[in-house]
Design a protein around this motif. Structure first.
Motif, short mmCIF file in Angstrom:
data_model
loop_
_atom_site.label_atom_id
_atom_site.label_comp_id
_atom_site.label_asym_id
_atom_site.label_seq_id
_atom_site.Cartn_x
_atom_site.Cartn_y
_atom_site.Cartn_z
N PRO A 12 0.82 -1.20 0.00
CA PRO A 12 0.00 0.00 0.00
C PRO A 12 0.86 1.26 0.00
CG PRO A 12 0.27 -0.74 2.24
CD PRO A 12 1.01 -1.72 1.36
N VAL A 13 0.18 2.42 -0.13
CA VAL A 13 0.86 3.70 -0.02
C VAL A 13 1.39 3.82 1.41
CG1 VAL A 13 -1.28 4.97 0.55
CG2 VAL A 13 0.65 6.19 -0.47
N THR A 14 2.60 4.33 1.55
CA THR A 14 3.23 4.46 2.87
C THR A 14 3.41 5.93 3.23
OG1 THR A 14 5.50 4.56 2.03
CG2 THR A 14 4.58 2.34 2.45
N CYS A 15 3.85 6.17 4.44
CA CYS A 15 4.15 7.54 4.86
C CYS A 15 5.31 8.10 4.05
CB CYS A 15 4.46 7.59 6.36
SG CYS A 15 2.99 7.30 7.39
N GLY A 16 6.21 7.23 3.60
CA GLY A 16 7.31 7.67 2.73
C GLY A 16 6.79 8.15 1.39
N HIS A 17 5.86 7.41 0.80
CA HIS A 17 5.24 7.84 -0.45
C HIS A 17 4.54 9.18 -0.25
CE1 HIS A 17 4.83 3.31 -1.40
NE2 HIS A 17 5.79 3.78 -2.19
N LEU A 18 3.77 9.27 0.83
CA LEU A 18 3.00 10.48 1.10
C LEU A 18 3.92 11.68 1.31
CD1 LEU A 18 0.06 11.30 1.23
CD2 LEU A 18 0.09 10.80 3.68
N ASP A 19 5.06 11.46 1.92
CA ASP A 19 6.06 12.52 2.10
C ASP A 19 6.50 13.06 0.73
OD1 ASP A 19 8.32 14.00 3.38
OD2 ASP A 19 9.53 12.46 2.38
N ILE A 20 6.81 12.17 -0.19
CA ILE A 20 7.24 12.58 -1.53
C ILE A 20 6.09 13.29 -2.26
CG2 ILE A 20 8.01 11.76 -3.81
CD1 ILE A 20 10.23 11.56 -1.74
N ILE A 21 4.88 12.78 -2.14
CA ILE A 21 3.72 13.39 -2.80
C ILE A 21 3.51 14.82 -2.30
CG2 ILE A 21 1.20 13.30 -3.06
CD1 ILE A 21 1.49 10.17 -2.87
N LYS A 22 3.50 15.00 -0.99
CA LYS A 22 3.26 16.33 -0.42
C LYS A 22 4.35 17.31 -0.83
CE LYS A 22 0.59 14.92 3.62
NZ LYS A 22 0.57 14.79 5.10
N ARG A 23 5.58 16.89 -0.77
CA ARG A 23 6.69 17.78 -1.15
C ARG A 23 6.66 18.09 -2.64
NH1 ARG A 23 11.08 14.35 0.93
NH2 ARG A 23 12.45 15.72 -0.27
N SER A 24 6.28 17.12 -3.46
CA SER A 24 6.18 17.33 -4.91
C SER A 24 5.08 18.34 -5.24
CB SER A 24 5.89 16.02 -5.63
OG SER A 24 6.96 15.12 -5.45
N CYS A 25 4.00 18.29 -4.48
CA CYS A 25 2.88 19.21 -4.71
C CYS A 25 3.27 20.67 -4.43
CB CYS A 25 1.67 18.81 -3.87
SG CYS A 25 0.78 17.39 -4.55
N LYS A 26 4.33 20.87 -3.67
CA LYS A 26 4.83 22.23 -3.42
C LYS A 26 5.70 22.73 -4.58
CE LYS A 26 4.85 21.74 1.60
NZ LYS A 26 5.71 21.63 2.80
N VAL A 27 6.20 21.80 -5.38
CA VAL A 27 7.12 22.14 -6.47
C VAL A 27 6.40 22.27 -7.82
CG1 VAL A 27 9.17 21.35 -7.74
CG2 VAL A 27 9.03 21.02 -5.26
N PHE A 28 5.38 21.44 -8.02
CA PHE A 28 4.71 21.37 -9.32
C PHE A 28 3.27 21.89 -9.22
CE2 PHE A 28 8.08 18.27 -9.47
CZ PHE A 28 8.66 18.52 -10.72
N ASP A 29 2.77 22.37 -10.36
CA ASP A 29 1.39 22.84 -10.42
C ASP A 29 0.42 21.67 -10.27
OD1 ASP A 29 2.09 25.57 -10.98
OD2 ASP A 29 2.55 24.96 -13.04
N LYS A 30 0.83 20.51 -10.79
CA LYS A 30 -0.01 19.31 -10.72
C LYS A 30 0.90 18.10 -10.58
CE LYS A 30 -3.78 17.28 -13.39
NZ LYS A 30 -4.39 17.32 -14.72
N VAL A 31 0.54 17.22 -9.66
CA VAL A 31 1.26 15.95 -9.48
C VAL A 31 0.27 14.82 -9.70
CG1 VAL A 31 2.49 14.47 -7.84
CG2 VAL A 31 2.90 16.94 -7.84
N ILE A 32 0.62 13.94 -10.62
CA ILE A 32 -0.22 12.77 -10.91
C ILE A 32 0.44 11.56 -10.27
CG2 ILE A 32 -1.23 11.30 -12.70
CD1 ILE A 32 -0.88 13.83 -14.59
N VAL A 33 -0.21 11.02 -9.26
CA VAL A 33 0.27 9.79 -8.62
C VAL A 33 -0.23 8.66 -9.51
CG1 VAL A 33 0.29 8.36 -6.55
CG2 VAL A 33 0.17 10.87 -6.35
N ALA A 34 0.70 7.97 -10.16
CA ALA A 34 0.36 6.97 -11.17
C ALA A 34 0.60 5.56 -10.64
CB ALA A 34 1.17 7.21 -12.44
#
Length: 161
Positions: A12-34
């Protein structure tokens, strides 16, 4: 608009994945978790279940979208108008594989860049496979996977194993 794709199995999605997702959302206009649909693997959760779990964990991130793909990542990225692939690195052992994949993707589509993000220190040791192992033996997964999905993972492990 700067669009990035963050691919993975997320089983499943982990806190590590979620860490990367949240930080990526600060850098990009849109983040697609694929979510990767790989018929050669036998995941615990189906693609739709993984997408639903990620969606629940990212509902407060307005520039995050959850999707799935099969086939070549660069083809999916192009279809989504993304110009960057995000890859998380936990340890040096991750780098060699991720570097090779980044070079292959660059060969397949020179317009798509790969951005490596180093996982936060408190998430370095977390992986989906370790989470499943801990859950299998009744261990505490708090802090390893988002609170929103702890019961889902426990239930699925009990049902499947």
């Amino acid at each position: 608009m700067k669009i990035a794709v963050y691919p993975g199995s997320f089983d499943p999605v982990t806190c590590g994945h979620l860490d990367i997702i949240k930080r990526s959302c600060k850098v990009f206009d849109k983040v697609i978790v694929a979510v990767l649909n790989n018929s050669a693997k036998h995941p615990l959760f189906s693609v739709s279940e993984r997408m639903e779990l990620i969606g629940r964990c990212t509902k407060d991130l307005p520039n995050c979208e959850v999707d799935s793909f099969g086939g070549l990542l660069v083809d999916f990225a192009k279809k989504k108008n993304a110009d960057t692939v995000i890859r998380g690195l936990r340890a040096i052992s991750d780098f060699e594989y991720e570097f090779q994949m980044a070079l292959l993707n660059k060969k397949l589509n020179p317009e798509i860049e790969t951005m490596f993000m180093v996982t936060s220190l408190n998430c370095l040791y977390i992986s989906s496979s370790v989470v499943k192992e801990i859950c299998l033996y009744g261990g505490n997964t708090q802090g390893l996977i988002p609170d929103e999905i702890i019961e889902d993972v426990k239930y699925k492990m009990e049902k499947e194993c």
